[in-house]
Design a protein around this motif. Structure first.
Motif: not given
Ligand code: GAR
Length: 202
Positions: A9-15, A86-91, A108-111, A170-172
């Motif tokens: 949905s966004g910047g896609g750094s994980n993608m 799903l990599a930052g897919f905010m739906r 991937i979930h940031p917690s 966390v993103l690292v």
């Protein structure tokens, strides 16, 4: 070689990390589609620059969640992925949709699940006063931020951390954990990965 679709949905750094690892041959997978529900998502350009087919499916042009999910299902079916990341897919996805992809879809979930589901996970962690935090890669089921855990990475929370500090730390780890989980799945293994990053000396 597994066919891998990635939803953003966004910047896609994980993608980008997943695509890079596949294209470098360190994951036995091929990126067949990067799809965003936001046409302006910067990640679409980043995927195109990596020569991965892209598609935008603007959720705002659908009358309801079910109609969007039906179109998403059709788009994915056309790409014939073995695995959907799903990599930052905010739906939030409907149970009808997740039932069709269960066992093939990762998030991937940031917690450190089951803590801090939903949004603003770094704020939730700071408010809870935890001293460790992190990220989780899990299989997608009908329940939000639930499903079988395939890997987790832990980072410390420092006393004066801001949300942004924590998100960056966390993103690292996300960028290492997600490729490791996908590599294991593409190799036919069931991942059970524990990682840690950036802990100070005791
Ligand atoms: C990542 O931190 C990911 O864990 C999070 O969004 C960010 C996307 O960054 N996902 C969620 O919060 C899902 N509920 P990216 O677009 O740079 O990969």
């Amino acid at each position: 070689m597994k066919r891998v679709a990635i939803l953003i949905s966004g910047g896609g750094s994980n993608m980008v990390r997943l695509v890079e690892e596949m294209q470098a041959g360190r994951i036995d997978g091929a990126p067949v589609l990067v799809l965003s529900n936001r046409p302006q998502a910067a990640g679409l350009q980043r995927a195109a620059a990596l020569n991965v087919p892209t598609q935008a499916l603007d959720h705002k042009s659908f009358p309801d969640r079910a109609a969007f999910d039906a179109a998403l299902h059709d788009a994915l079916t056309a790409a014939q992925p073995d695995i959907v990341c799903l990599a930052g897919f905010m739906r939030i996805l409907t149970p009808e949709f997740t039932a069709k992809w269960e066992g093939k879809m990762l998030n991937i979930h940031p917690s450190l699940l089951p803590l801090f589901r939903g949004l603003h996970t770094h704020r939730q962690a700071l408010e809870a006063g935890v001293t460790v935090h992190g990220c989780t890669v899990h299989g997608v089921t009908a329940a939000l931020d639930d499903g079988p855990i395939h890997g987790q990475a832990v980072v410390p929370v420092h006393p004066n951390d801001t949300e942004a500090d924590l998100a960056a730390r966390v993103l690292v780890e996300e960028h290492k954990l997600y490729p490791a989980v996908l590599a294991a799945l593409c190799a036919g293994r069931t991942p059970h990965i524990a990682q840690s990053g950036a802990f100070p000396e005791a």
